[in-house]
Design a protein around this motif. Structure first.
Motif, short mmCIF file in Angstrom:
data_model
loop_
_atom_site.label_atom_id
_atom_site.label_comp_id
_atom_site.label_asym_id
_atom_site.label_seq_id
_atom_site.Cartn_x
_atom_site.Cartn_y
_atom_site.Cartn_z
N SER A 140 0.90 -1.41 -0.06
CA SER A 140 0.06 0.05 0.14
C SER A 140 0.99 1.36 0.07
O SER A 140 2.12 1.19 0.32
N PHE A 141 0.33 2.27 -0.24
CA PHE A 141 1.01 3.68 -0.31
C PHE A 141 0.02 4.74 0.03
O PHE A 141 -1.06 4.85 0.11
N SER A 142 0.65 5.87 0.63
CA SER A 142 -0.09 7.04 1.00
C SER A 142 0.47 8.30 0.38
O SER A 142 1.61 8.29 0.09
N PHE A 143 -0.33 9.29 -0.04
CA PHE A 143 0.09 10.49 -0.59
C PHE A 143 -1.04 11.67 -0.17
O PHE A 143 -1.95 11.33 0.46
N SER A 183 -4.72 14.69 1.97
CA SER A 183 -3.83 13.29 1.86
C SER A 183 -4.83 12.10 1.82
O SER A 183 -6.07 12.41 2.13
N SER A 184 -4.10 11.04 1.45
CA SER A 184 -5.03 9.72 1.15
C SER A 184 -4.11 8.77 1.04
O SER A 184 -3.00 8.84 1.03
N SER A 185 -4.59 7.39 1.24
CA SER A 185 -3.67 6.04 1.03
C SER A 185 -4.51 5.25 0.13
O SER A 185 -5.82 5.25 -0.13
N LYS A 186 -3.77 4.48 -0.52
CA LYS A 186 -4.18 3.37 -1.54
C LYS A 186 -3.36 2.03 -1.26
O LYS A 186 -2.18 2.00 -1.31
N GLY A 187 -4.09 0.97 -1.37
CA GLY A 187 -3.58 -0.41 -1.20
C GLY A 187 -3.14 -0.84 -2.63
O GLY A 187 -3.89 -0.46 -3.73
#
Length: 491
Positions: A31-34, A58-62
């Motif tokens: 996963s990552f966050s941005f 901001s947000s995150s995504k798997g």
């Protein structure tokens, strides 16, 4: 990571872009966050700047999960059938579980997966039974594959993974020997004991019953004793050796080998004895050269163990066999046989035979040669074998000596010898006559000797000499009266 557009008077409104490598975890997840931050403002021509406002988000995504199946390994690359070894899953996540199978890739078992365990975490033990070789035949090894299925919960992760090994037949798969026996065929030995071996005498037969295992067959059955070996024919389930002899020890080993090269052994130990065959010797002698008395001396030896004994027989060439009257003791037997009927002109031979209680024997021939009497002639007497003739039978023979001086002139000479009453000359000539001095003297005209008269005339002829000579010698007389036939001695 951050990307800056920059800001200040004249900064245009636009888009930003960039790239970044984001890795997955060991179990295949990721996963990552941005986030984004925006500031707005303005300024005048003199360069002054002012911030009118700012904002951020901001947000995150798997990431998509990548399958990470476990790769198995084994504690050994050469496991043995019937023996446990360890399989390691080498899992990527502590939450993973596994199902382990093995596959024998040979013969009738090829392709059949046999489950070993399920829900396996980090490792498990695997034991491949010896029965997998039942359909393989004579091979002592077989390819073995270990398969590992990886699960996350109830979901299989990735493809099945495997490792290839070589499975070996175990020693416990060697042939089974159900019986092994050594039998003595020499009855004289077996009578002394059932568990003994005698050098030179024992004749053994080995029997063995054996069965091959797990689809193999019996390839050879061999029994050994010392450096000697005997192969047994493979026609029956009970294998029997040929007769074994010249045995070097009491230790017998049978070795059964199957078609895979696996061997089983059994052994029998017997008491070993270094037996030796009996021997006999002898000699014969006469009490006197022309007498009838004599003796035969005999000596024998035999092996003195296991209550062994021996007896001797002797047989003269003109008689039947007779057992020697003697007692065997401590490995020897001896004795002497007297004789009173030995003709001194005859050659005698004896056959001596010694036989022990094992039935073994030895023989020798003893020879007594005919006697050759020694005949001694002296100046005044004669003797046979050292005995004067008139000592054989008192008064039977008489030796009359003569001694007469004769002159040195050439011519015929005579000497008169008086014969005692009652005696006559045994032969019509003197047995000896010698002349001292000149060696050319010799006795002449022996036939002229008077054989029936009371006076015997000895005549000779002399050659010329330098000195007078002596004629001496003796006459052999026998008691009796003269007749036309040779006289017979009278006692």
């Amino acid at each position: 990571m951050s990307i800056t557009k920059g800001w200040g008077n004249g900064t245009s409104i636009g888009s930003l872009s960039g790239s970044l490598n984001i890795g997955h975890a060991a179990d295949g997840s990721g996963s990552f966050s941005f986030g984004i931050r925006v500031r707005t403002g303005g300024g005048n021509f003199s360069g002054d700047q002012a911030v009118y406002g700012s904002g951020s988000q901001s947000s995150s995504k798997g990431l998509s999960t990548i399958p990470r199946a476990s790769q198995p390994s084994a504690s050994t690359g050469d496991p043995t059938a019937g023996s446990a070894f360890t399989v390691y899953t080498n899992r990527k996540s502590s939450s993973f579980t596994h199902t382990i199978y093995y596959e024998v890739r040979y013969g009738g078992n090829n392709g059949a997966h046999v489950q070993v365990a399920s829900g396996v975490a980090g490792s498990c033990t695997v034991t491949v039974p010896e029965s997998v070789f039942d359909s393989i035949g004579s091979s002592s090894t077989v390819p073995l594959r270990i398969l590992c299925y990886t699960y996350s919960g109830s979901t299989q992760i990735g493809d099945v993974k495997y490792t290839d090994l070589t499975l070996h037949a175990s020693n416990s798969m060697a042939p089974s020997i159900s019986s092994f026996a050594i039998t003595e065929t020499n009855s004289s030995v077996s009578a002394k004991g059932s568990s003994i071996t005698l050098r030179y005498l024992s004749r053994k037969v080995a029997t063995c019953k054996a069965t091959a295992k797990n689809g193999a067959s019996i390839a050879s059955v061999v029994v050994t004793n010392g450096s000697n070996s005997w192969a047994m024919p493979l026609t029956l389930s009970t294998y029997t050796s040929a007769t074994m002899d010249m045995l070097a020890s009491g230790h017998y080993v049978v070795t059964v080998t199957d078609s895979r090269g696996l061997k089983s052994q059994a052994e029998i130990n017997q008491t070993y004895y270094s037996y030796s065959a009996p021997t006999v010797s002898g000699s014969a002698s006469r009490a006197s050269a022309t007498g009838a008395a004599g003796s035969l001396t005999i000596k024998g030896t035999y092996w003195n163990q296991l209550s062994n004994t021996a007896s001797i027989t002797y047989q003269r060439n003109d008689a039947s066999a007779t057992k020697l009257s003697a007692t065997a003791s401590n490995g020897s037997v001896s004795g002497s046989v007297p004789y009173t009927d030995l003709d001194y002109q005859t050659v005698y031979r004896w056959t001596l035979t010694i036989t022990d209680s094992f039935g073994e024997s030895g023989s020798v021939t003893v020879t007594l040669p005919a006697s050759v009497p020694s005949f001694w002639i002296g100046k005044t007497t004669i003797a046979i074998n050292g005995v004067k003739l008139d000592d054989y039978v008192a008064g039977c023979f008489k030796v009359v000596s003569f001694n007469s001086t004769i002159d040195k002139a050439i011519g015929f000479k005579t000497v008169n010898v008086t014969v005692p009453d009652g005696y006559v000359l045994l032969i019509p000539a003197p047995l000896g006559a010698y002349v001292s001095g000149d060696p050319l003297v010799y006795v002449t005209d022996r036939s002229a000797v008077q054989t029936a008269a009371t006076t015997v005339t000895v005549s000779c002829y002399t050659t010329a000499g330098s000195y007078d000579m002596t004629l001496y010698g003796w006459l052999l007389l026998v008691k009796g009266t003269w007749s036309s036939t040779p006289p017979v001695p009278q006692t």
